[in-house]
Design a protein around this motif. Structure first.
Motif, mmCIF file in Angstrom:
data_model
loop_
_atom_site.group_PDB
_atom_site.id
_atom_site.type_symbol
_atom_site.label_atom_id
_atom_site.label_comp_id
_atom_site.label_asym_id
_atom_site.label_seq_id
_atom_site.Cartn_x
_atom_site.Cartn_y
_atom_site.Cartn_z
ATOM 1 N N GLU A 23 0.838 -1.210 0.000
ATOM 2 C CA GLU A 23 0.000 0.000 0.000
ATOM 3 C C GLU A 23 0.867 1.253 0.000
ATOM 4 O O GLU A 23 0.583 2.214 -0.725
ATOM 5 C CB GLU A 23 -0.905 0.004 1.220
ATOM 6 N N ILE A 26 2.273 1.857 -3.482
ATOM 7 C CA ILE A 26 1.297 2.428 -4.420
ATOM 8 C C ILE A 26 1.180 3.931 -4.214
ATOM 9 O O ILE A 26 1.216 4.709 -5.171
ATOM 10 C CB ILE A 26 -0.064 1.736 -4.264
ATOM 11 N N PHE A 27 1.067 4.375 -2.963
ATOM 12 C CA PHE A 27 0.931 5.806 -2.707
ATOM 13 C C PHE A 27 2.213 6.571 -3.026
ATOM 14 O O PHE A 27 2.161 7.723 -3.459
ATOM 15 C CB PHE A 27 0.499 6.062 -1.261
ATOM 16 N N ASP A 28 3.374 5.942 -2.851
ATOM 17 C CA ASP A 28 4.622 6.609 -3.222
ATOM 18 C C ASP A 28 4.755 6.743 -4.735
ATOM 19 O O ASP A 28 5.295 7.731 -5.228
ATOM 20 C CB ASP A 28 5.825 5.862 -2.656
ATOM 21 N N PHE A 29 4.262 5.773 -5.494
ATOM 22 C CA PHE A 29 4.284 5.898 -6.954
ATOM 23 C C PHE A 29 3.378 7.031 -7.418
ATOM 24 O O PHE A 29 3.679 7.699 -8.413
ATOM 25 C CB PHE A 29 3.858 4.594 -7.623
ATOM 26 N N LEU A 30 2.295 7.260 -6.712
ATOM 27 C CA LEU A 30 1.408 8.367 -7.086
ATOM 28 C C LEU A 30 2.077 9.716 -6.867
ATOM 29 O O LEU A 30 1.805 10.666 -7.593
ATOM 30 C CB LEU A 30 0.108 8.288 -6.281
ATOM 31 N N GLY A 31 2.967 9.793 -5.885
ATOM 32 C CA GLY A 31 3.626 11.062 -5.592
ATOM 33 C C GLY A 31 5.002 11.193 -6.212
ATOM 34 O O GLY A 31 5.634 12.225 -6.070
ATOM 35 N N TYR A 32 5.473 10.158 -6.903
ATOM 36 C CA TYR A 32 6.790 10.159 -7.549
ATOM 37 C C TYR A 32 7.909 10.468 -6.553
ATOM 38 O O TYR A 32 8.781 11.296 -6.815
ATOM 39 C CB TYR A 32 6.837 11.137 -8.714
#
Length: 64
Positions: A23, A26-32
């Motif tokens: 989880e 996933i959130f780190d990929f959204l924030g690059y």
């Protein structure tokens, strides 16, 4: 209902850690954010090795 021994508890705990790390990934990929992505990837690999070591009962993997 069956009894849960220490290995079963450890596998359950590792699975919960794996879900939490995925989880976060996933959130780190959204924030690059690339440093946390790398740290989460290493954490995921360590948890997978822990699960493997618990199931195979190999102490070297559990020590990691």
């Amino acid at each position: 209902m069956g009894r849960c021994n220490g290995r079963c508890t450890l596998v359950g705990f590792c699975c919960l850690q794996l879900v939490a790390a995925l989880e976060r990934q996933i959130f780190d990929f959204l924030g690059y954010q690339w440093a946390p992505i790398l740290a989460n990837f290493l954490h995921i690999m360590a948890v997978i090795l822990g699960i493997f070591g618990t199931i195979q009962y190999r102490s070297k993997y559990l020590m990691m």
